[in-house]
Design an enzyme around this catalytic site. Structure first.
Site, PDB file in Angstrom:
ATOM      1  N   ASP A 117       0.816  -1.209   0.000  1.00 55.62           N
ATOM      2  CA  ASP A 117       0.000   0.000   0.000  1.00 55.62           C
ATOM      3  C   ASP A 117       0.850   1.261   0.000  1.00 55.62           C
ATOM      4  O   ASP A 117       0.347   2.352  -0.313  1.00 55.62           O
ATOM      5  CB  ASP A 117      -0.926  -0.016   1.222  1.00 55.62           C
ATOM      6  CG  ASP A 117      -1.984   1.064   1.150  1.00 55.62           C
ATOM      7  OD1 ASP A 117      -2.647   1.173   0.106  1.00 55.62           O
ATOM      8  OD2 ASP A 117      -2.132   1.814   2.131  1.00 55.62           O
ATOM      9  N   MET A 123      -8.108   5.418   2.789  1.00 50.54           N
ATOM     10  CA  MET A 123      -8.253   6.618   1.970  1.00 50.54           C
ATOM     11  C   MET A 123      -7.008   6.938   1.156  1.00 50.54           C
ATOM     12  O   MET A 123      -7.000   7.896   0.392  1.00 50.54           O
ATOM     13  CB  MET A 123      -8.578   7.824   2.861  1.00 50.54           C
ATOM     14  CG  MET A 123      -9.910   7.729   3.582  1.00 50.54           C
ATOM     15  SD  MET A 123     -11.319   7.682   2.438  1.00 50.54           S
ATOM     16  CE  MET A 123     -11.158   9.261   1.624  1.00 50.54           C
ATOM     17  N   ARG A 124      -5.943   6.140   1.316  1.00 46.02           N
ATOM     18  CA  ARG A 124      -4.719   6.453   0.592  1.00 46.02           C
ATOM     19  C   ARG A 124      -4.938   6.374  -0.915  1.00 46.02           C
ATOM     20  O   ARG A 124      -4.356   7.145  -1.688  1.00 46.02           O
ATOM     21  CB  ARG A 124      -3.591   5.521   1.027  1.00 46.02           C
ATOM     22  CG  ARG A 124      -2.263   5.860   0.349  1.00 46.02           C
ATOM     23  CD  ARG A 124      -1.104   5.056   0.913  1.00 46.02           C
ATOM     24  NE  ARG A 124      -0.720   5.553   2.228  1.00 46.02           N
ATOM     25  CZ  ARG A 124      -0.743   4.825   3.340  1.00 46.02           C
ATOM     26  NH1 ARG A 124      -1.152   3.582   3.289  1.00 46.02           N
ATOM     27  NH2 ARG A 124      -0.369   5.339   4.486  1.00 46.02           N
ATOM     28  N   ALA A 125      -5.779   5.440  -1.369  1.00 47.46           N
ATOM     29  CA  ALA A 125      -6.015   5.304  -2.803  1.00 47.46           C
ATOM     30  C   ALA A 125      -6.633   6.571  -3.385  1.00 47.46           C
ATOM     31  O   ALA A 125      -6.259   7.006  -4.482  1.00 47.46           O
ATOM     32  CB  ALA A 125      -6.918   4.099  -3.067  1.00 47.46           C
TER      33      ALA A 125
END
Length: 696
Positions: free
Chosen positions: A193, A274-276
């Site tokens: 990730d 929420m990183r995407a």
């Protein structure tokens, strides 16, 4: 210094080059993970990027590359308030897979810290990579303790080195770029990730493009400097375009319509966290700047999704990366703004999708197309992505063989912990007890080489009797090299888990093979989480087959298991003897890695007697005793079912001097489920009768 292969001379691989260039334009995108088969020029393309990166302003003489405009107030070489500035080329620092912890984070001289009270610190690779690129070739083979350090540095933007209360901290913000061959195993989800983008690369199947690749590589090998000079003009043009895109980037506007499409896409593909969303927003903005625009269009969002989401939508290590592009297009169409997405407008000088304006190359295009086009569409939630070829109705695969078609595996489950007894010294992992560099301290010893983990109490105890003879006069302890003691630690190691799976006709009875495959799939998932190597042997008919040599790629093992047919006799002895041969070779290759033999069978053994008159059961017992004589840890997963049980698997486990466990007992929640059932019955009895029922 050797001349790198020119970036603009790389043939094809448009997605890879675009992902690298987007990170050069906007380092906030978060790096690139390059997945692909061996020999596809992954490393060549990544190393070629370094020549295109703009120069970095630094504080002169600072070993930690502080920015003169905003120096780190806690820099070990600081303070830098009045230090002069300078500029240097951007660094691409390579982290070897076998690097030590000290090489990565730096080394602190404990002896001088104790005796002189000074922090003598030698910076590591994280300090060198600050404000540059940290490149890890074969990143999936990186040891767990190094992965943990990378995760900490990436999350905090700083590296901490602490030894017995003495600590040094410095900034460590870098662009993480990794390459890997999925056949060698997958990455931990936490590290996966951390990569902003991911691309899949494969060798072209177009003969003309392959010819061009060979032609350019031979020309470069014959005369690197001359070959690079022929591409100097293209390299300069690309470098200038990166600088222009960087300058334009702050002016690019990310409207509400584009943000809505980004959020809807991430929600539609059920990515975690929420990183995407953040990575997609930064990538779409960089795509617009790269195309020379100040507005983010729908095609930017689409291309950003193809680069940022494939590795984030995997629910388990057996899911193939990729996106359903039809689903992506439907989502973007559903959530486009009221005024349309502007897709018919001029997208800039070179467009925002595909190659993103890569300088043209002579010869055929041969582009592999957008990311994810070679992967099948997603199946429904909770299903296995691995397709199974349907078997023609009423047509056996081989006449007279008794072979049945492959069946799908049942849903995997969490298994109970299986480990090798004793204390090993193998590669770091999470299965069996071992002496490691990381873990709880169990004692001390004299260091054989460089001191890595100081045992403070033992060191003080060794130095204390000699203080008067050494003329100690101040508060500091007079410590000599002979006083230092290395801490011995106990942690966990990864093992070689060798599966020996019975695929005979008896296993296919009553559709047991689906449950058996589900159990083996569960054990493979457990092996992935515990960082084991795995191998797969199957036996049926007249012989045993090494379906998968020992590897770190558990998803490859899962694919081989899924397509495994059943039928025929049960050559149990052949399977055990094949396992003995495989383990013998692996002990020579990696003597420190201890094996765990997992035999999945109902214990039956059938076949013709040998010339000496030995029956199949006796041969299997003899082969089992061969493993027992070498001390191989073994577990027999008993697949026998039905009202009448022969107990043959338990007898086999006794010959192996191992443990027998049933499919039901293999589940980690079997005991907890039993407790829950008892508690539920008691609660129901209390509700009906006011008092609990007595146990029978």
């Amino acid at each position: 210094m050797s001349t790198p292969f020119p970036f603009t001379a790389v043939v094809g691989m448009d997605d890879l080059r675009l992902a690298l260039l987007l990170n050069a334009v906007s380092p906030a995108v978060g790096g690139v993970l390059v997945r692909g088969e061996k020999g596809t020029a992954k490393s060549t393309a990544v190393r070629a990027l370094s020549a295109l990166l703009p120069e970095v302003p630094v504080v002169a003489g600072c070993r930690f590359s502080c920015d003169p405009g905003a120096p780190d107030p806690r820099c070990p070489d600081g303070p830098h308030e009045t230090a002069p500035g300078a500029s240097r080329p951007a660094r691409m620092v390579e982290l070897p897979v076998g690097a030590s912890e000290d090489r990565l984070v730096g080394a602190l001289d404990i002896e001088r810290a104790l005796s002189e009270g000074v922090k003598a610190f030698e910076p590591g690779l994280l300090a060198d990579a600050h404000r540059g690129v940290l490149y890890v070739d074969e990143v999936n083979l990186l040891h767990d303790h190094l992965v943990d350090l990378l995760l900490d540095a990436a999350a905090m933007g700083a590296s901490y080195v602490e030894r017995e209360g003495v600590s040094v901290r410095h900034a460590a913000r870098f662009l993480l770029v990794g390459t890997m061959n999925p056949e060698e195993g997958e990455l931990r989800p936490q590290l996966l990730d951390r990569f902003g983008l991911t691309v899949e690369v494969a060798a072209s199947r177009e003969p003309e493009q392959r010819v061009e690749v060979v032609r350019r590589r031979l020309a470069y090998d014959d005369e690197p400097a001359g070959f690079a000079a022929r591409w100097a003009e293209e390299e300069t043009a690309l470098r200038d375009r990166i600088v222009a895109a960087r300058a334009l980037l702050p002016e690019v506007g990310l409207g509400d319509a584009a943000l809505l499409q980004i959020a809807a896409t991430c929600a539609a593909f059920e990515v975690d966290g929420m990183r995407a969303d953040i990575v997609m927003a930064r990538t779409a903005t960089a795509l617009a700047a790269w195309a020379g625009r100040t507005d983010v269009l729908a095609e930017d969002v689409r291309q950003a999704a193809l680069l940022a989401l494939p590795h984030r939508r995997r629910r388990n290590p057996f899911d193939a990366p990729g996106l359903d592009e039809d689903k992506l297009d439907d989502t973007l169409e559903e959530f486009k703004g009221e005024d349309g997405d502007g897709g018919d407008d001029d997208p800039g000088p070179d467009g925002a999708g595909g190659g993103g304006g890569i300088p043209p190359q002579p010869g055929p295009e041969g582009s592999e197309g957008p990311e994810g086009t070679d992967t099948p569409p997603e199946s429904g939630a909770g299903t296995d992505d691995t397709p199974v070829e349907p078997e023609p109705q009423g047509q056996p695969r081989r006449a007279g063989s008794g072979e049945q078609s492959a069946v799908r595996a049942a849903e995997p489950f969490r298994t109970k912990a299986l480990s090798v007894p004793g204390l090993g010294e193998g590669a770091a992992g999470r299965r069996s007890r071992a002496r490691t560099e990381h873990g709880r301290t169990t004692g001390s010893r004299r260091p054989g080489g460089a001191l890595t983990k100081l045992h403070l109490a033992a060191t003080v105890q060794a130095a204390a009797p000699h203080q008067r003879a050494r003329g100690r006069s101040g508060p500091g302890l007079v410590v000599r090299r002979d006083d230092l003691r290395q801490a011995t630690r106990e942690g966990r190691e990864g093992n070689l888990v060798l599966f020996v799976v019975d695929a005979s006709g008896s296993m296919a009875a009553r559709r047991r093979m689906s449950a058996v495959k589900g159990a083996v799939l569960s054990l493979l998932l457990d092996a992935y989480q515990r960082r084991d190597k795995v191998g797969l042997i199957t036996f049926r008919g007249k012989e045993a087959e090494l379906a998968l040599p020992p590897t770190s790629s558990v998803d490859t093992a899962a694919a081989r298991l899924e397509s495994l047919p059943t039928g025929g006799r049960t050559p149990l002895a052949a399977g055990l003897l094949k396992a003995h041969d495989v383990l013998r070779v692996e002990r020579l290759r990696d003597p420190a890695r201890r094996p765990l033999l997992l035999v999945v069978t109902d214990g039956r053994a059938t076949g013709a007697r040998t010339a000496g008159g030995a029956d199949p059961v006796a041969l299997a017992a003899r082969a089992a005793r061969l493993h027992a004589s070498e001390g191989t840890a073994s577990v027999v997963v008993d697949c026998e079912s039905g009202p009448v049980r022969l107990g043959l698997a338990a007898s086999l486990a006794a010959e192996l001097e191992g443990t027998a466990i049933t499919l039901d007992e293999l589940r980690a929640d079997s005991i907890a489920g039993l407790v829950r059932d008892v508690q539920r019955d008691v609660q129901q009895d209390r509700a009906h009768n006011g008092r609990p029922r007595r146990a029978a």
